[in-house]
Structure formats: structure tokens, C-alpha cells
Write a protein that holds these residues in place. Structure first.
Motif, mmCIF file in Angstrom:
data_model
loop_
_atom_site.group_PDB
_atom_site.id
_atom_site.type_symbol
_atom_site.label_atom_id
_atom_site.label_comp_id
_atom_site.label_asym_id
_atom_site.label_seq_id
_atom_site.Cartn_x
_atom_site.Cartn_y
_atom_site.Cartn_z
ATOM 1 N N ARG A 48 0.825 -1.216 0.000
ATOM 2 C CA ARG A 48 0.000 0.000 0.000
ATOM 3 C C ARG A 48 0.855 1.260 0.000
ATOM 4 O O ARG A 48 0.450 2.277 -0.557
ATOM 5 C CB ARG A 48 -0.942 -0.004 1.195
ATOM 6 C CG ARG A 48 -2.066 -0.985 0.980
ATOM 7 C CD ARG A 48 -3.091 -0.873 2.078
ATOM 8 N NE ARG A 48 -4.226 -1.708 1.742
ATOM 9 C CZ ARG A 48 -4.828 -2.511 2.599
ATOM 10 N NH1 ARG A 48 -4.410 -2.571 3.842
ATOM 11 N NH2 ARG A 48 -5.850 -3.227 2.221
ATOM 12 N N MET A 51 1.841 1.695 -3.497
ATOM 13 C CA MET A 51 0.746 2.148 -4.351
ATOM 14 C C MET A 51 0.298 3.569 -3.984
ATOM 15 O O MET A 51 -0.704 4.062 -4.509
ATOM 16 C CB MET A 51 -0.449 1.197 -4.254
ATOM 17 C CG MET A 51 -0.216 -0.191 -4.841
ATOM 18 S SD MET A 51 0.447 -0.182 -6.515
ATOM 19 C CE MET A 51 -0.882 0.604 -7.411
ATOM 20 N N GLY A 52 0.996 4.199 -3.064
ATOM 21 C CA GLY A 52 0.655 5.583 -2.721
ATOM 22 C C GLY A 52 -0.623 5.707 -1.909
ATOM 23 O O GLY A 52 -1.207 6.785 -1.835
ATOM 24 N N LEU A 53 -1.060 4.610 -1.307
ATOM 25 C CA LEU A 53 -2.286 4.671 -0.500
ATOM 26 C C LEU A 53 -1.943 5.033 0.940
ATOM 27 O O LEU A 53 -2.735 5.651 1.638
ATOM 28 C CB LEU A 53 -3.018 3.328 -0.547
ATOM 29 C CG LEU A 53 -3.518 2.924 -1.935
ATOM 30 C CD1 LEU A 53 -3.869 1.455 -1.974
ATOM 31 C CD2 LEU A 53 -4.726 3.776 -2.308
ATOM 32 N N LEU A 54 -0.755 4.624 1.371
ATOM 33 C CA LEU A 54 -0.289 4.973 2.707
ATOM 34 C C LEU A 54 0.945 5.856 2.550
ATOM 35 O O LEU A 54 1.724 5.704 1.612
ATOM 36 C CB LEU A 54 0.078 3.716 3.513
ATOM 37 C CG LEU A 54 -1.023 2.686 3.733
ATOM 38 C CD1 LEU A 54 -0.485 1.519 4.541
ATOM 39 C CD2 LEU A 54 -2.206 3.317 4.443
#
Lengths: 316, 542
Positions: A48, A51-54
Motif C-alpha cells: 500500500r 501504491m501511494g495509498l499509505l
């Protein structure tokens, strides 16, 4: 050449919990990297972050030479991602979701889309709410595999798929590789990792404990041996590097040998007169078990004789 | 099967009480607080006026009763003007239909939470795989509803008894409140069998609740049979402090028994997890508009937004149909006209006053729709679907911005829809349009209030996801100030904090533009800050 994924000393905390605690990961272009670790070790958190989500708290992370947080939108045109637990929109059909995720992501090749739907045997007219877990997974896989991504990130992609579909998935990944694509594959299905991946990174408690080619990793571990000698071999149990020694009778025993100690052990055995010998290289499973066994000590450098007790000795 | 049909009910009952102990306690305390504060504040108001006029409290009550009986807006909002010359009757009137609607809401959510939502999540499958009968879940949640509504009824009775109302009448009123809860709990039990998804089942129950409220409002204003179509109307027809009626209890209990029996019959006629309405297949390919942030947001929200719009038209239409009756009040009552003219008001003032209250009420209700729309990103994130989309080449701003844009567009759509519905039925009944422009303008002036609440919601969501449900607390605060602000004699500073009701007195009054500007400012700040904060925070599921 710059790495497809380069992670160094990555730290991510959730309140008091340090989910990632100095994790390292490097994937070269064109590689398939197996990403292993026990449940809760931080695999999904790492993915994550990638993926740039966190947002990472410390350390470095670059994906395809870019920053996964700041360049997320641009990067995601080049990456296909399949999460471990695919949740679909209940009111959208499978076909709509494939188009949605594909077109919003790395694009969609209509020919490949049709081919993948055929190969994965998916009915694209069913609504998201009516798909089983395996079929939900297929929808996300088809969307990912039908595009023009350079990098594929799979988080336990085959959970819920039947063995036939697992094979389809492995074939498709194989084709991606032959096209020069890069794959990061987190999985618990070790046979899948063994057959697909040339490199493996094993993490535990948010840190990398082992990384390298499967061959290198095997070298760090041990071989199980089943031997019958002409002279009694009870004394072998005391030799350095031998563990899990189990004597079947005076002349036959099974035990495990640290690979580094193999030459010494073999010459001792030769002195006892080998009648029959069967040896087995460590499976990924054993490799894996070394790090999964609950034990706080850092044993990446220690001799592996205390780990995985029993697993090698039980082998016939 | 019959013998074991209820196996494990006790266990499930304890499970629900364990899961909901805080939630239900808060609901009960909140409702009882609203109910308990009514006698205290009303008594203070009446005593103060009696002292000022040198009369008795009973006389003040009788004078106020005469005024309320001609006030269509109050009646539409609160209920039939029965026994208003008694303290008990007046309390019941002030507590009103809206509080009963909240009791119904508590029950609707309780039932959906422990039936369909459990099946949807797959947890019910785990439970049913154990030695648990097909009806156990129904029986367990039904028992919880009985306990909850029983406690609420007893608490209500206790409040009235403590105020010195007759014990038998107080118990009767408490029973009617409990009955209201049970009616809507039973009704929800059916919808959760029919629909496969909790959202649809809850929506259907809420639609019935909204229709009940509107039907009884019209029925009360026109004093006719329409209340017989509304469960809320039955409950209020009990008239505990005037001339108590038995038929509402008979009718309600019969309705509860029948609905529960139907629900029990439906449960064993369907599969666990399935509804009674079959799923149709969808298109094999996406429409070209779908793979865009706004296209996706619209696709996900459109049915909710359309239903809310339809509801707003219906609500406006229902209230519009009684506006002429308000005029009749004035024409019929010479005394009333004199009172109004003495105050320097024409008969139009009453009409305008009614529309003002109704539009504010509709603004309050549709605020819930706007909140529902702006919380859609939250449920997308919790379910993990936001992760899938944000892992594509969509910026967070575009993703959240699209959803926010829809919730912003929703506010004027709902208000205009209601105003159009109201104008049309008014014209049909009265035989011609009256001041349609003023009504539409009055509806639009309330939009910034909805935007401001939405702005707070976006800010909370963008900041920390778990705070985002706090926007419902803001909504509750707004509702309490709007509905009970005068009764509670809240200070002006607090009254002015409520965006609805105090933003405008249109139609017919003066418009202070400052409040509109302030509300728009709050809204803009909230959206901008919320979206900016969202850009910086982690996306997580669960």
C-alpha cells in the motif's frame, strides 16, 4: 539500470504499532519477486505504501524511478495492482468493473480483455454482488492482465482461485515476463512462488529477514538426508551441523545438515561406508518455516539447526 | 423444524445486547432526555407567562391551546391538537411526531443492523452454521426491540408521572411511544426479507416512515381519515390525556402480529443471504462515461439521489396540498383574523409562515440526504473499493471532489424539487399558482445551510475517516435546535448557530444576507480543507 522497486529502511507506524520497521526491498526490471512473510508481517502495508495509498513515515521508496506518494497518479498509469481481498461494487457488472479499473489504470487492450475473460472463464454480465470470492479475484486479475502495465503488483492474487485458475494465472504471469514486465508477487502459496519467482524477499515483523535468489537462500539452509551405512552411525548425531537426528536402527538414520557443513558431514559418512543415501534440498516451505517459527532471535546469520524442528527429520 | 426453529435465540440475544450496549444506551438516553426536558421547559414558560399576566397556568395553557389549534404549521410538524388545555396533552404535542419519527428511525436501524447487514457481511452464515434455527435471528432482534421500546415507554411514563400527570394516562402515553417503535421494527423485519441489501431495505423503511409522517401531517391539518394510513397517525390518535382511544392499540398490535408473521413465513422461503427480488444480469461492457471520476461517482450515487429527489417532491406536494386549509383557518375564524390584523399581519402572513416552517423542515430532512451522499466516499473506503480506484490513475482530489460535487448539487435539487411539488399541489387545490417565484427563492435561500453542514462533513472525512460519522451529530444538533430551540429557550447565540430555520424567514420575511454569506464561507472552507487534508492522509479499509 534503476530498480523497478527500491525500498530502503521503510518505516510505517499506525499509532503505537510499528507495522514496517526498516524494511528493505529491491526488484530489478524484468524480475519476478516473491514477497513472503507471515500474516501481519507487513506485506500488504508495504504494497500500500508502494501504491501511494499509505504515506511512509521514514525511509526511501521509489517505484519505476518515481515517488509512490507524490507521483501516484502518473505512476498508476504504469502499474497494475490486484489487492488480496477484492471488493466489487454490488451494482456494477464484472465487465463494467474490468473496463472501469482498466481504463482508469494502465489502459485496456480489447483483444487481451476478451482473451483473459475466456481463459479465466468469467461471466462478465453478472453483478458484483453475485460473484464468489474466486470470481471477484478473477475480475481484478483480468482488469490488471488486460492492460499495458510495466509493473504488476499482486497481493495474494490467487487466494480463492481453484487450481485450474491458478495455472491460468501462472501462465499469464509467465507471458508478462517474456514481454519484459516486472512482477511483485506476495503469496502464501509457496509452490506458486517457487514456480514463478526467481527472487524472494522474506519479511517478518516489518523487517526484511532474507532476500536473494532461491538458490542463494537454499544455500543458507539445510538438506535433509536419509542414509544407510555398513557401520553403526549413532555417532553422527553429535557431529557439528547435524540436527534432528533420528536413528531408525543402528545403520539407518535421517537427519538434517546445514548446507555449509555438508562437505564435512559427507566425508564422515563416507568413512562409515554408505550403503544407500537419499538427500533432499530444502523446499521453500522449510526456508519459510525457519522465519515463521515464533522465535524472537534474529537468525538470519545463525546456524539453522534449531529451526523447523521435526520437519526435515520426518522425511523418509 | 418448528421445535428447533428458535434454537440459540438466547445466545443471539445476548450477542446483540453486547454489540449494541453503548449504541442503544445512547439512543435511549438521547430520546428520554428530549422527552424529559419538554415538561421542564414548557412549565417554566407557562409559569412565567401566568405570573406576568396575573392568571393561572391553566388559563395560559388554554389561551395557547386556542392559538395552536389554528396554527397549521405547528400541527403539520407536531401532531393533532388534542387535549392541549391539559399539561399532559401539551407535553405530548410538543414532544410531537418528529420525536416519534426518531423512535421509528432507531428501530429501523436496529433491525437492519442485526438482520440484513449480518447476512450481507457473511457473519450470519457463520451463525447459521451453528445450532441456530432459521427464526432465531428474527426472534433475538425482535426481543431486543421489545426490550428497548419497553424501556423507552417506561422511561417516558416515568417522566410524565414525575411531573405529576395521572399515572394511568402517563402509562398509556408511554405505551403509545413504545408501540410506535414496535410498529416500525415489525415493518422493517419485512423489508429486510425482501431486499438482499441492507441499504435498500433501510431505504424502503425510511420511505415508509417519511410517507407516514407526511400523511399524518396532512391528515392532522385537515382533520381527516388520512391519519388512518399512517402508523404515526395511529400512535398519535391514542390521545392519552384527552379522550383515550383503544382502536389505535388494537390496530397497531394487529399490524405488528401480521407483519411479524409474514416475516417469519418469508425467512424460510428464501436462502440465507438471498432476497426475494432476483438479480438481473448487467452489461458485459462499461458505458464510456463510467471510467471517469465523476461518471463513477454518479453511477454509485444516482439511485440514492434520484430517490431523495422523488421523496422531496412528494413531501413538498403533500404539504402543498394543505396550504389552502391554512387560508381557510383564517377565513373561518373572525377572531383569528382580528388577532392577526392587530399584530399588523395579513392573512398571507399565516400562509407564508406555514411555508417558511415547511421549507425549513424539508431543508432539515433533505440535509440527511446530502449527508448520505457525502458519506459515500467513506463507505467506498471502508469496503476497500476506494483502494482499487485510487490505485488507478485517479487523483485523490478528483475522486473525492466528484463525490463532493454531487452532494453539493444534491442540495439545490432537493430543495427545488420540494418547492416545485409544493407549488403544484397548492395550485391544484387552490385553482391557481400563488407566488411561485417567492417559494422557489425561499427554497434556494436555504441551500447554503445544507452546504455548510456538508462542508463540515467533508472536513471531518478528509481529516480522519473515523470522525466522519460525527457529521450526524452535527445534524442531530441542528435538528434539536430547529425543533426544540424555542421550547428549550436556548440562548440566541445557540439558536443562530443552527443553519436551518434561522438563516431565513422567507417567504414573507426579510432576508439577512450576512448569514447566507457566512454559511457559504463555512461550506467553502470545509470542502477546500477536507479535500486538502484527504490528499495527505492514509487510505485504509476496515
Amino acid at each position: 539500470m534503476t530498480a523497478a522497486i527500491h525500498v530502503e529502511d521503510l518505516v510505517k507506524t499506525f499509532g503505537p504499532v510499528r507495522a514496517l520497521d526498516g524494511l528493505d526491498l529491491r526488484v530489478e526490471p524484468g524480475q519476478v519477486m516473491g514477497f513472503l512473510g507471515p500474516n501481519g508481517s507487513g506485506k500488504s502495508t508495504t504494497i500500500r505504501v508502494l501504491m501511494g495509498l499509505l504515506r511512509r513515515d521514514a525511509g526511501q521508496a521509489t517505484v519505476l524511478g518515481q515517488d509512490p506518494w507524490h507521483d501516484a497518479v502518473e505512476l498508476h498509469r504504469r502499474i497494475a495492482y490486484v489487492p488480496g481481498d477484492v471488493n466489487l461494487w454490488p451494482g456494477l457488472s464484472g465487465g463494467e468493473i474490468i473496463d472501469l479499473l482498466g481504463r482508469l489504470g494502465p489502459g485496456l487492450d480489447q483483444g487481451r480483455r476478451a482473451e483473459m475473460i475466456e481463459r479465466f472463464d468469467l461471466d462478465p454480465t453478472k453483478k458484483g454482488r453475485t460473484y464468489s470470492k474466486g470470481n471477484r479475484q478473477k475480475v481484478a486479475l483480468i482488469a490488471a492482465l488486460s492492460g499495458h502495465a510495466e509493473l504488476f503488483v499482486f497481493d495474494e492474487p490467487t487466494s480463492g482461485l481453484d487450481p485450474l485458475m491458478e495455472t491460468v494465472f501462472q501462465e499469464a504471469v509467465g507471458e508478462m515476463l517474456s514481454e519484459g514486465k516486472t512482477v511483485l508477487l506476495s503469496s502464501h502459496i509457496l509452490a506458486e512462488v517457487e514456480s514463478l519467482c526467481d527472487q524472494v524477499t522474506i519479511i517478518r515483523e516489518g523487517r526484511t529477514v532474507e532476500a536473494g535468489t532461491l538458490a542463494e537462500l537454499r544455500h543458507l539452509t539445510r538438506t535433509s538426508v536419509d542414509v544407510t551405512t555398513t557401520r553403526p552411525l549413532a555417532a553422527m548425531g553429535a557431529v557439528d551441523g547435524v540436527s534432528d537426528f533420528l536413528a531408525h536402527d543402528e545403520h539407518r538414520a535421517t537427519f538434517a545438515v546445514a548446507n555449509a557443513d555438508l562437505p564435512v558431514v559427507m566425508s564422515r559418512l563416507a568413512g562409515l561406508g554408505i550403503e544407500a543415501i537419499e538427500s533432499q534440498p530444502p523446499t521453500l516451505e522449510e526456508l519459510f518455516m525457519r522465519h515463521y517459527a515464533v522465535d524472537g532471535s534474529d537468525r538470519s546469520a545463525a546456524p539453522p539447526d534449531t529451526a523447523a524442528a521435526g520437519s526435515a527429520g520426518d522425511r523418509p | 423444524m418448528t421445535a428447533n426453529g428458535f434454537a440459540g435465540t438466547g445466545q443471539l440475544l445476548r450477542l446483540i445486547l453486547r454489540l449494541d450496549r453503548i449504541k442503544l444506551a445512547l439512543w435511549l438516553l438521547g430520546l428520554l432526555a428530549v422527552i424529559a426536558v419538554t415538561p421542564i421547559s414548557l412549565r417554566a414558560i407557562v409559569d412565567a407567562e401566568a405570573e406576568a399576566d396575573g392568571t393561572t397556568a391553566e388559563q395560559v395553557l388554554a389561551e395557547q391551546a386556542a392559538l395552536i389549534e389554528t396554527n397549521g404549521a405547528s400541527i403539520a410538524l407536531q401532531g393533532p391538537p388534542d387535549a392541549l388545555d391539559t399539561f399532559g396533552g401539551r407535553y405530548a404535542f410538543e414532544i410531537g411526531a418528529f420525536t416519534l419519527a426518531v423512535v421509528a428511525l432507531m428501530n429501523i436501524l436496529l433491525i437492519a443492523r442485526h438482520t440484513r447487514a449480518e447476512e450481507e457481511s457473511g457473519r450470519a452464515e457463520l451463525v447459521r452454521a451453528a445450532a441456530v434455527g432459521p427464526w432465531s435471528a428474527l426472534a433475538a432482534v425482535g426481543s431486543v426491540a421489545l426490550i428497548t421500546n419497553g424501556l423507552l415507554g417506561l422511561g417516558t411514563s416515568a417522566v410524565f408521572i414525575a411531573d405529576g400527570r395521572p399515572v394511568d394516562r402517563s402509562l398509556l402515553y408511554g405505551a403509545s411511544v413504545a408501540l410506535c417503535g414496535l410498529l416500525f421494527a415489525a415493518l422493517s423485519l419485512i423489508w429486510v426479507q425482501v431486499f438482499e441489501y441492507g441499504r435498500a431495505a433501510t431505504g424502503m423503511s425510511l420511505a415508509v416512515l417519511g410517507a407516514s409522517f407526511a400523511l399524518r401531517a396532512v391528515g392532522d391539518v385537515q382533520d381527516n381519515w388520512l391519519i388512518l394510513l399512517s402508523p404515526l397517525g395511529w400512535v398519535q390518535a391514542v390521545d392519552a390525556f384527552g379522550d383515550p382511544a383503544v382502536w389505535p392499540f388494537v390496530l397497531s398490535l394487529a399490524a405488528v402480529v401480521v407483519t411479524v408473521a409474514v416475516a417469519i413465513a418469508l425467512v424460510v422461503r428464501r436462502d440465507v443471504g438471498a432476497g426475494l427480488i432476483e438479480q438481473r444480469p448487467g452489461p458485459p461492457q462499461a458505458d464510456p462515461t463510467l471510467p471517469h471520476p465523476l461518471g463513477l461517482a454518479w453511477r454509485l450515487q444516482r439511485s440514492t439521489l434520484l430517490w431523495w429527489t422523488v421523496g422531496a417532491v412528494a413531501l413538498g406536494a403533500l404539504y402543498g396540498s394543505v396550504i389552502s386549509s391554512i387560508d381557510d383557518f383564517v377565513e373561518d375564524s373572525e377572531a383569528m383574523r382580528e388577532v392577526l390584523e392587530g399584530l399588523g399581519m395579513s392573512g398571507d402572513a399565516l400562509r407564508d409562515g406555514f411555508i417558511t416552517v415547511i421549507l425549513s423542515l424539508i431543508a432539515l430532512i433533505t440535509t440527511a440526504g446530502v449527508i448520505q451522499s457525502l458519506l459515500r466516499p467513506r463507505s467506498e473506503e471502508v469496503s476497500g473499493r476506494a483502494e482499487a480506484v485510487l490505485a488507478c490513475s485517479i487523483s485523490r482530489r478528483a475522486w473525492l471532489g466528484s463525490h463532493v460535487l454531487l452532494s453539493l448539487a444534491a442540495a439545490p435539487s432537493f430543495m427545488l424539487a420540494a418547492a416545485v411539488g409544493l407549488s403544484i399541489t397548492d395550485a391544484l387545490v387552490a385553482g391557481g399558482f400563488t407566488d411561485v417565484g417567492a417559494t422557489l427563492a425561499a427554497a434556494l435561500v436555504r441551500v447554503p445551510a445544507l452546504w455548510a453542514v456538508a462542508g463540515i462533513g467533508v472536513l471531518l472525512y478528509g481529516w480522519v475517516r473515523r470522525f466522519s460519522l460525527g457529521v450526524w451529530a452535527v445534524f442531530a444538533g441542528v435538528a434539536i435546535v430547529f425543533l426544540f430551540g424555542d421550547l428549550l429557550r436556548l440562548p440566541d447565540a445557540v439558536l443562530n448557530l443552527s443553519p436551518i430555520g434561522h438563516v431565513t424567514h422567507l417567504p414573507g420575511g426579510d432576508q439577512g444576507w450576512l448569514s447566507v454569506v457566512v454559511l457559504c464561507g463555512v461550506a467553502l472552507l470545509g470542502w477546500a480543507a477536507g479535500i486538502a487534508l484527504f490528499d495527505r492522509r492514509d487510505i485504509t479499509d476496515a
